[in-house]
Motif scaffolding. Structure first.
Motif, mmCIF file in Angstrom:
data_model
loop_
_atom_site.group_PDB
_atom_site.id
_atom_site.type_symbol
_atom_site.label_atom_id
_atom_site.label_comp_id
_atom_site.label_asym_id
_atom_site.label_seq_id
_atom_site.Cartn_x
_atom_site.Cartn_y
_atom_site.Cartn_z
ATOM 1 N N ALA A 188 0.817 -1.221 0.000
ATOM 2 C CA ALA A 188 0.000 0.000 0.000
ATOM 3 C C ALA A 188 0.849 1.270 0.000
ATOM 4 O O ALA A 188 0.304 2.380 0.073
ATOM 5 C CB ALA A 188 -0.932 0.005 1.209
ATOM 6 N N ASP A 189 2.161 1.124 -0.115
ATOM 7 C CA ASP A 189 3.059 2.290 -0.107
ATOM 8 C C ASP A 189 3.012 2.964 -1.479
ATOM 9 O O ASP A 189 3.894 2.795 -2.311
ATOM 10 C CB ASP A 189 4.478 1.839 0.245
ATOM 11 C CG ASP A 189 5.454 3.007 0.329
ATOM 12 O OD1 ASP A 189 5.016 4.168 0.186
ATOM 13 O OD2 ASP A 189 6.656 2.761 0.508
ATOM 14 N N HIS A 190 1.966 3.758 -1.703
ATOM 15 C CA HIS A 190 1.755 4.370 -3.015
ATOM 16 C C HIS A 190 2.807 5.449 -3.326
ATOM 17 O O HIS A 190 3.103 5.708 -4.490
ATOM 18 C CB HIS A 190 0.343 4.962 -3.114
ATOM 19 C CG HIS A 190 -0.006 5.935 -2.047
ATOM 20 N ND1 HIS A 190 0.195 7.286 -2.166
ATOM 21 C CD2 HIS A 190 -0.549 5.742 -0.814
ATOM 22 C CE1 HIS A 190 -0.223 7.893 -1.078
ATOM 23 N NE2 HIS A 190 -0.670 6.989 -0.227
ATOM 24 N N GLU A 218 -4.225 2.623 -7.731
ATOM 25 C CA GLU A 218 -5.156 1.675 -7.126
ATOM 26 C C GLU A 218 -5.320 1.956 -5.638
ATOM 27 O O GLU A 218 -6.381 1.711 -5.064
ATOM 28 C CB GLU A 218 -4.648 0.241 -7.336
ATOM 29 C CG GLU A 218 -4.834 -0.283 -8.753
ATOM 30 C CD GLU A 218 -4.359 -1.721 -8.889
ATOM 31 O OE1 GLU A 218 -4.057 -2.345 -7.852
ATOM 32 O OE2 GLU A 218 -4.297 -2.217 -10.027
ATOM 33 N N VAL A 219 -4.262 2.489 -5.034
ATOM 34 C CA VAL A 219 -4.305 2.812 -3.605
ATOM 35 C C VAL A 219 -4.860 4.215 -3.387
ATOM 36 O O VAL A 219 -5.665 4.448 -2.478
ATOM 37 C CB VAL A 219 -2.890 2.702 -2.984
ATOM 38 C CG1 VAL A 219 -2.944 3.012 -1.485
ATOM 39 C CG2 VAL A 219 -2.292 1.321 -3.230
ATOM 40 N N ASP A 220 -4.430 5.162 -4.216
ATOM 41 C CA ASP A 220 -4.853 6.569 -4.094
ATOM 42 C C ASP A 220 -5.462 6.991 -5.435
ATOM 43 O O ASP A 220 -4.809 7.618 -6.266
ATOM 44 C CB ASP A 220 -3.633 7.428 -3.723
ATOM 45 C CG ASP A 220 -4.024 8.808 -3.227
ATOM 46 O OD1 ASP A 220 -5.234 9.101 -3.187
ATOM 47 O OD2 ASP A 220 -3.116 9.590 -2.890
ATOM 48 N N LYS A 221 -6.718 6.659 -5.598
ATOM 49 C CA LYS A 221 -7.383 6.653 -6.902
ATOM 50 C C LYS A 221 -7.285 7.964 -7.678
ATOM 51 O O LYS A 221 -6.960 7.956 -8.874
ATOM 52 C CB LYS A 221 -8.859 6.290 -6.712
ATOM 53 C CG LYS A 221 -9.646 6.213 -8.011
ATOM 54 C CD LYS A 221 -11.091 5.815 -7.721
ATOM 55 C CE LYS A 221 -11.911 5.771 -8.996
ATOM 56 N NZ LYS A 221 -13.327 5.435 -8.722
#
Length: 275
Positions: A188-190, A218-221
């Motif tokens: 999740a480390d965007h 995908e994590v921070d749309k």
């Protein structure tokens, strides 16, 4: 250890006291403490039922158990005064034994916190040493130092990401190596994914750059920075259709972003030229 009739209670307590050495050999100080607490409670409640010889033997077993427990390192750490069995002072001793588990847990927690603080400090000092090696232009030595540091702190995504940032302006390939480690430890480390996208674009690995940005999104749309930088990947690779689509999405989020508007005009012009 459930309470039964007085005779059974005394019998169980005596049995456990006789087994105190084995309990301590197993390293189970908590069980040893419970054994003495149980034996003291049994004696306080029903010791008057014992005949003189039985009482003497029971007291000797209690004295031995207390003495053995008093030598345990954890117990010694938390005991201001040595533990000792004194006849007719069973209630005082019982109170001290009942306090021991909490004192031991608190001591363990404190030591754990101190160890973690020392570990964090050591990590920071070693990270700083690597930073200094980079400043002194010892690049290979710095990278080797950072790799050893990562081996000593497995799974530390924040550490891996920080090293990637330090290497970003110096060597994009090595930078990517550490950022990939960060993402492997924390998918999740965007932020690391997005930085990988920049690094891949700069070395013209456009497919990998696109994949990195897509994973970050995908994590921070709707991260406008990620979308805009993704459009730069498409522009640099000549994928004008995807560049237009991405820039339109950017402008939907922030219509006032002038670089995105100019980028869209640039991509649209190239598309028309190709028709």
């Amino acid at each position: 250890m459930q309470e039964n009739n007085p005779d059974e209670l005394i019998r169980q307590a005596r049995k456990h006291l006789l087994n105190i050495v084995s309990i301590l050999k197993d390293g189970k100080i908590d069980n040893a403490i419970k054994t003495v607490v149980f034996a003291l409670v049994a004696y306080i409640k029903h010791g008057n039922l014992l005949i003189k010889q039985e009482r003497k033997e029971y007291q000797e077993l209690l004295e031995k158990a207390v003495n053995l427990i008093s030598f345990d390192p954890l117990v010694k750490e938390v005991s201001e005064e040595p533990l000792a069995y004194v006849p007719k002072k069973e209630l005082e001793l019982l109170a001290r034994f009942r306090d021991l588990p909490g004192l031991i847990d608190a001591s363990k927690h404190q030591k754990s916190e101190l160890a973690e603080e020392a570990r964090i400090q050591a990590k920071a000092e070693r990270l700083e040493k690597g930073r200094q090696l980079l400043q002194q232009k010892y690049f290979d030595g710095a990278v080797a130092h950072f790799k050893r540091l990562c081996e000593d702190y497995p799974g530390d995504s924040a550490l891996f990401a920080e090293i990637g940032k330090l290497l970003f302006d110096i060597n994009h390939i090595e930078c990517i190596t550490f950022l990939e480690m960060a993402v492997a430890a924390d998918p999740a480390d965007h932020k690391s994914l997005a930085m990988m996208g920049v690094a891949f674009r700069k070395i013209k690995k456009f497919d990998q750059a696109e994949a990195a940005y897509m994973a970050a999104l995908e994590v921070d749309k709707d991260n406008i920075n990620y979308l805009f930088n993704l459009s730069r990947v498409y522009i640099d690779s000549g994928n004008w259709v995807k560049a237009q689509g991405t820039l339109r999405r950017v402008l939907e989020i922030d219509p006032s972003l002038e670089p995105a508007r100019k980028g869209l005009e640039f991509a649209s012009r190239h598309c028309r030229d190709m028709m």
